[in-house]
Structure formats: C-alpha cells, structure tokens
Design an enzyme around this catalytic site. Structure first.
Site, short mmCIF file in Angstrom:
data_model
loop_
_atom_site.label_atom_id
_atom_site.label_comp_id
_atom_site.label_asym_id
_atom_site.label_seq_id
_atom_site.Cartn_x
_atom_site.Cartn_y
_atom_site.Cartn_z
CG LEU A 233 -1.94 1.14 1.29
CD1 LEU A 233 -2.95 1.03 0.17
CD2 LEU A 233 -2.63 1.16 2.64
CG ASP A 234 -0.47 4.59 0.36
OD1 ASP A 234 -1.19 4.60 -0.65
OD2 ASP A 234 -0.91 4.79 1.51
CD GLU A 235 6.03 1.54 1.12
OE1 GLU A 235 7.09 1.73 0.51
OE2 GLU A 235 5.82 2.00 2.26
#
Lengths: 289, 289, 289, 289
Positions: A233-235
């Site tokens: 996530l969000d990476e």
C-alpha cells in the site's frame, strides 16, 4: 491486405548498456524510411549498467504493417541486444477505466480534459463502490458500473470488476480517489497498469487520513503523489508529485480543499505521461521521459 | 604523437530535418567506438524544418585525437547534411570572465559554486567599473581589473577590456549585475558568448529600475531573466527565468532584497546550462537541452 | 535616569480566546502613546479556545522605559487575561550562535546575509566539531571554537559549548548542518531556541542519509525542513519547508547539490522569522505570523 | 421587529494613519459584545500616511440590527477619523455574474467550485456573446443570456447586459475569458466590481494573442493575471498572478493548453479573495489581506 498508410510509433526499450544501441535502433528505423520525431535516453549507474530509451518515429505512406515492423525490429535489433521493448501507436487510443468512490474532483478533471481533447484516450467504463457520481458519468455518456463493496462481497465484486475491465479491453486503470484497497489478485491482473493518487507527499503520511496527520504534524507544505499500484500500500513506483504551501491558518478542512487542486493536477500529469508512453517502470522507481 | 586516452565530448548540431540524421550521427560515433551517454533532440515546426541535437559521447582509450575525430565527422556526417555543429570536450574547462559593478550577490554565488566544484570552469579574470568588490575577488585569488567608465572614456575602456578578455582566452563573459551598457562593438567580439542577468521577468520591466516599476504597477510576482546580450538592450535570447511571490507588504527595498535570491539562482542555472553546452541559440530564442 | 527615546517593540501573546483582547491590548498601547505598525492574530479551534497575537508598536519620544511599559502591561492587560507574553525591542539585536560541522553552505548563507544587512543579528561565536570552516569564520571576524566530539568526550564538550554560549549571552542557536545529536541536557538549556535544518521534507526521510533514501524511494521532489530542536530527533516544531523538483536523471550526488540550495533558503527564512519574533511555538507546531 | 440573531461581519477601512485606530475600532466592537475573529492591517509609506484594515467579527445573539451597528460605527468611529469603510455580512452571499465567450475552462472551474461549496456566492446569470456554452450553463441550472455583439449593436447589447445585471442585483462580474472589450460606460456602472482574467503575466504581453507573443519572444515561463477592469485595457489593479514553466518544446498550442490551468487557478483565487472581502483597491494597486 494492408494498404499504404502512416505509422507513428513510440518505442520504449530497456537493455544492457553498451556502445551501438542508438546507432542500431536509429539505423533500423532509417532503413524502414522512418523519421525520428523525439528521442530520450537514460543510463543507470555503471554498476547496474542498464540503458533506457524512448523514441517517437514516423513512417509516411508505408506498405509495412505494424506487425511486420515489429517482427523486423525483434529479429534485427532487439534480440541481439537482449532488449525488453514495446511499440505503441498513436492512432490507437489507449482504453482507460476510472475507478472512483464519492469524491468527484479527480474524475471530473480527467473527464473534462478528455472531452476538451487534452487527454487522448477512450474511456469505456467507470466503476464505483458508491452511486454518488453516477449522474456525473451519465453527463459524459460513459457507462457507470456500481459495485458496492463490503467485508463479505469484496472478492466477488473484484472478480466482477476484472471481468468488466477485461471485456472492455482496458489498457490501464486510474484510481481517482477510489477508497478501497485492491487485493493482490486484482493488482496481478493489471501489473504496472493501475495508477493511484494518494493525497500526501509520499513517503510522508502513507495510509489513512493524510490531511489530518499533516495538520497534526504541523507541516508547512501538503502534497499529492501519483504512483503505480503494487501489493504494498502506497509503496509503488512514484510517477509524479507536487505540493502546496500551507500555514497555521489552515484547518484540516482547508487542507482537504487545497489538496483537491494538487491531487487532480498531479494525477492528470501522471495519466498524461502514461498515455504518451513516457513512463518506464524500473524496479520500484520510474523513468519519466 | 597522440597517446591513447579517453575523450568525452558534447556534440551540438543544427541542420535541415530529414530522416537518417540520428542514424548517421550515432552510426559514425559507434564506428569510432564511442558510447552515447546522453542525447536530446528538437525539431521546429514543419514549415521551418530544422533539427537540433545534443549528444554526449565517450570514447575510451582511443588512439584518435579530437582533431581526427572532428575531421571524420565533418566529412562523413556534417557536410552531406549541411550541418552547423561543434564539439566541446569535458576535459577542457571553459574560461569564464565576470564583469561586475557594485552589487556582490551574483558574483559571490558564482564564485562560491566555482570553489565548491559545482561550476566546472576556470575564472581567469574579473573586470569592474568600480573598486568595491576588489577585496572579495582577492579572497578567491582571481585577478581583478578596475576599468572605471565615464562618458568620455567608454570606448577606450571597452577596448582595454576586450584586450584583457582576449589575452585570457575567455570563452564567455557573465555580466553579474554589470551596470554599463556594452557597445555594439564589444558585443560583436563575443557573439552568443555574453550572459546578462536582468532583474525583471522580461519582457516586463525592461530597462532601468525594474523593481521600482514592478512596485508601482503592483504586480504579485517579481522575476529575473538570464539572456544572451545582443545590440538590443534586454532583447536577447532568454536562457532562464524565475519568479518569487510578493504582496502589498513589500516596499521597493524588499523587492530588491527578495530579487537578489532570484537573480543569483537564475543566473547560476543559465551559466551552468551554457557551461555544459546545453544551449543552442536559434534566432532570438534558445533551445536549452 | 531614563531620557526620552523611541521604542519599537514586538509583542507576542497567547491567552484564552474571548471578546475584548484586541481592544484591551490596543487601548493600553494607545494610552501610552504608541502607534500600532503591524498586527496579526490567530485563534485555534473553538474547543481549544486559544488566542495568539503579534503586534508591532512604536512609541515616539517617550519618557517611559521598557521596564515601565512592561510593568504596566503586566498589571493592566496580561494578568487579568491569563496571558503568556513577551516584548522584544528592535533596537536590541538578538545574539545568534552558529554550530556547524564540515558543510559550509548553510553557514555561508547566514554570514553573507548578515554582512549584507539582510539578517539583523549579532553573531558572537561559531562552534564546530571540525576545523574545516575555521578559516571561513575568520574571514568574517567571528570567533570560532573548535570542540571535537567523540564517544568519550561528548558530555564534557557539550558542557564546554553551553558555557561558551552562556558567556556570550546567546539568544538562540542555529545548527547549520551540525552533524551531532545534541543531548537532552543541552536542549534543555535552550528551550525553543535551537533551530536545526534537516535535509528532507519531514516527516519523510527523518534520520540519517535522507538524500540516499529519497533516491532509493524514487521521489520526484526533494525538500528541506527547518525546525526547533526537541529531545525527539527530527520531531520538533516545524518552522519552514520547501522542495525542488528532481527526476530519474539525478544521482544521489545531484540531490545533495540541489539540496544545498533548498537547505540554505529554508534555513534562512526560518532564522529570519525567528529573529523578527514572528514564531510562536504551540505544542509541537508553530504559528508563523 | 428585529429578533435576536448572530452577525458575522467583515469590516474594511481606509483612513489617515495615526495612533488609536485599532484601539478605537476594537473598543467599539467590544462594547457591542463582538469577538474579533481575524484582523489584518497595512500602512503605506510614511509620506502617504494611509492605514488599511480588515477585521472579521462575530456578534452572538444580538438584539442589534446591522443598520444599528453601522449607524453606531459611523458616528463613533468612522466620522471622527475620516474613514472610508464598509461592512459585509457572511450570511448575505454575494451575487456573481459571469460573462464568457467560447472558452469553457474558466467558467467551468468557477461553476464546479460553486457547486462543491468552495465558492460561497449566488450566480444569478451568465451572459455570453456566443451560444457555445449555453448547454453547460443549463447543466448547472443557471440562466444563460445570449447577447451577440458586432460593430453595430455593441452599445445596445451592453445596455441590455447592464439592465440584466442590475435586475439581478449583481454584486460583481467575472469576465471568464470574455473576448469583448467593455466600453467605459459599462465599466462605470460597476466600478471595482469587474474581475478579468488576462492570459499573460502582465505587464508583459498585454493586448491580443499573448501566447503567440510569449512563444515568439521565447520566454521560459508563461503566466496569467486577474485584475479589476478599468478603462485602460489590461491596466487595472492586479489581484493575483501566477506562472508555469515552459521550454522550447512547447508550441503555441501547448502554451494555450498549459495556460488554461494557470488561468483558472489565478481567476479562482482572485474571485475567492473578492468574495471574502479581502481586497482593497488603492489607486491602481490592490491590498489583498
């Protein structure tokens, strides 16, 4: 039978860096009668030794089909140099799906630019887990699929979404503030083809409630980040980011409002770069030509 | 006798646009054993039909001299395609002269970056029509020539300056807030090789007292412009510009102070682009690769 | 005996928000004959209910001393409203110490602006754990104290630094890329009076090697953050932040070089705000008027 | 009979600068039971000696009417100090008319922000000299008046427009890329109440075809300017400006497209400032609190 026509293509390549790549590629294109309209290249550090290039070329009134062109390129240029490569053609507009929840600003900005001719895509469908934006989508004559998600039906609804996206031969998906986390199974179906807008300057304030967290920390700039979606996530690889100045005068609601303008600008720039085949994903980073 | 060595060159070309230029250039470089490190290109509107390119290449352990390389390039690549072209070599640092009056901020920024290794030039001399900055120049061990200018001696002092600049084999001149207008005769000696910083966002507020005029007009941004000097004051090809936000709170003195920061950043960026052979002058405009 | 003179003061207050504060303060100042030159105010959320104000006032040719003025203000205005407050006077320049290691760019920028009159402070001393910048400090005639720090002598050297800072009646300390973590005992001596520049956009990339981490993550903007030092590393109240655009073309060294420009600009703006009494620390955030 | 209610007002004043103004105003408001929510002030150069202030105040559950409040203020505060002043009340939304031609982006941005609650106005009518945007206006349920203009009917159509605007009690007019020059007679009817967006960084590229002229000059930034309309074309008081970076790669059409984003952002910020009574016109400049 293929009749003579024009071909404008965008070639993206990645291969081990060594002398002669530009010469080989440009010599091949020249031999086919192509003119090179634009070219950009990038080499990584010597120890990694990779070469990346984007070339836009134009073949006027050619008897060759894209398939023939690609076959020739594969044999004469790509295989001897162990290239990963692809060619996209400007006369084939990419098919972009939008997934959205309740916030309209990112979707509106994409639709508006699409209608004004600024965004050169087809938009075969919009998928949402809420009904709120159905009427807006209708105003643009775009099919809107309502697929509400809860704890029990998530897997099933994702399968339904995948089926719809595949039926529509979707090239890539834009999460225009879609407030659900996609499962690894979904992401795997569209590798490097899902663009998300996160409402913070990543890696700061990953996860939920970034504006509240920005407010609490007392930062003097807020930001937004467009990135490809991966299982982390969000990476995922960042495509574009930007910020706006804030101060102690801004309450959380003000940050949300200011943030809307940054979110849509950042998302639009990322989508445009993707549509124009300017982005190469390399590991967890991007090269944006 | 020329012993084997490395050559890193920057090739700039301008020629009529037609298929095969990239192929021809890169094929030639490949044949000499060169690796292309970076490449950028630009084509003007179809009706003008000009092609511009910058290529950085590296020749490892070559027996060829730069002269031999250039002779080959001229014959096999440049002449058949009516190219204007030049090659600069990174192991030959450009010789940059600074002309300055009383304000120190632009000169200081250049000297500081030069000493820190950020600006890869030699600085053989500083010329000034005032003595104010003599001590500063001495701190950097750079010869400082005081050539005061008045209505009567201007032509003579310019001749003196030209002589000094030529003795020092000056490649280009930076007017780091030099408050004298150079005569056409002076400019003619260094065509496309004099960079000026003007303290406004040109074409707004050309001429004298731009900060006062910006204040009077009530603009909400002030700017600075780095450009090549031509005979038309403040009308030469623009290399770089930037702005800063201001408001009713800023008196003229505040604009001057804020402007200093923009001036030196804009000038530094322009000088760096020139030093790295990124700038091509085309008519009254620049291509900055 | 106090002879008549002018007083220009900057009043900062914080108190429970309720009607009549502006009236009370301005009425008091008017009664003393003062003219209000500038005023800014801020109220927190209703549930916190705090009021903050900065007022700059001018008393012409007054027979009152600052002490008398403050005594009157305390009794008539501040105590009835449970105010925290202080008045600083523009004719008393703050005494700013600089602590630095090997990098010169932040220190140079401060010294340069100080000499040009842009930064209205006195600089009684520079403390460093390295000798590298001693000569530079000498060029500005500022005493330079070399206090090398290792694992064994850290506590002792900090005591020495505190003693020097107190002898020199230091008002505040600027860590201009000082590469040592100050112990809680040191920080406690100068609460809200130590300004640090961190070379990232906090809270992203706190801790060591922010440029390397920014490069690895592939962000499209890098930043810098000026903040007050607290016991939590890189967690103190943020005063100012800014960013610059980067791309895949920038290696770590390029980020370091670009970052230098942002670091010094951000630090300078933060220091100026502190010097002009524009900053109020409130919890772990700042109000910057 | 006036029943008790809340009043939130925004007071703008301009008067000769002298001690006691803030005290007088805030004392008066306090005496009425008002709490000051926000305050900003500005003084011009000593030789001009003018004082400007914006105060936002809140009167809870008051028996006073706005008329009574204003009568008291006039007598006790304003007249003794020769103030120009006005109070606007937040519960009375300003009535904003839009005049537009064929380009939709500025109008769309205003309507979108209006619908999302970001722009706190009523929009009683849109006037256009073309029919192109009629359907868009209908989508927002806003009356659209088509008043085509040619050389012969201009005076008559302007009279018609004035009549419509007055019937609708229009507070101010936004020219959202209205491609007709308003006559002095029209401007006189709405002094300081017509906001125009010009698609350049004024004073650069005033008049027609600013993007073409920016392209021809080769600037590295393009801009937009929101200003009040006066009889001198593109010469009125500037409210807001901004710029975007461009390069040799951008053709005129690209500048037009990029410019659309700046135009709508600049116009929106200017309109918001006007709506929130943050702007005071002073001569040919603005104070934007």
């Amino acid at each position: 039978m293929h009749s003579n026509t024009d071909i404008t293509g965008r070639l993206l390549i990645c291969c081990p860096d060594r002398p002669g790549i530009v010469a080989g590629v440009s010599q091949f294109l020249y031999a086919q009668g192509a003119n090179i309209l634009d070219a950009s290249q990038h080499s990584t550090d010597p120890w990694e030794g990779l070469f990346f290039m984007r070339m836009v070329f134009h073949l006027q009134n050619t008897a060759m089909s894209p398939e023939q062109l690609e076959a020739g390129f594969r044999e004469k240029v790509a295989q001897p140099r162990q290239m990963e490569w692809r060619i996209d053609y400007t006369d084939r507009r990419k098919r972009m799906a939008i997934m959205v929840s309740k916030y309209d600003h990112c979707m509106m900005d994409l639709l508006w630019r699409w209608r004004s001719g600024e965004l050169n895509v087809e938009i075969p469908l919009i998928i949402s887990n809420h009904k709120d934006l159905q009427k807006l989508a209708a105003g643009f004559d775009i099919p809107f699929h309502y697929l509400p998600v809860d704890a029990l039906n998530k897997a099933q609804q994702e399968q339904q979404a995948i089926a719809l996206l595949q039926q529509q031969q979707t090239d890539f998906i834009v999460l225009a503030r879609y407030m659900q986390i996609l499962s690894p199974g979904f992401v795997k179906e569209f590798p490097g083809r899902i663009i998300n807008i996160h409402h913070s300057f990543l890696p700061a304030f990953a996860g939920a409630r970034p504006y509240l967290n920005a407010y609490t920390r007392g930062v003097k700039l807020i930001g937004a980040t467009a990135h490809y979606v991966t299982d982390d996530l969000d990476e995922g690889p960042i495509i574009e980011q930007d910020v706006a100045r804030v101060s102690h005068k801004h309450a959380v609601d003000d940050l949300v409002m200011l943030g809307r303008d940054i979110e849509r600008q950042v998302l639009t720039r990322a989508v445009k770069a993707h549509v124009e085949d300017r982005v190469i994903i390399h590991g967890n980073k991007t090269i944006v030509f």
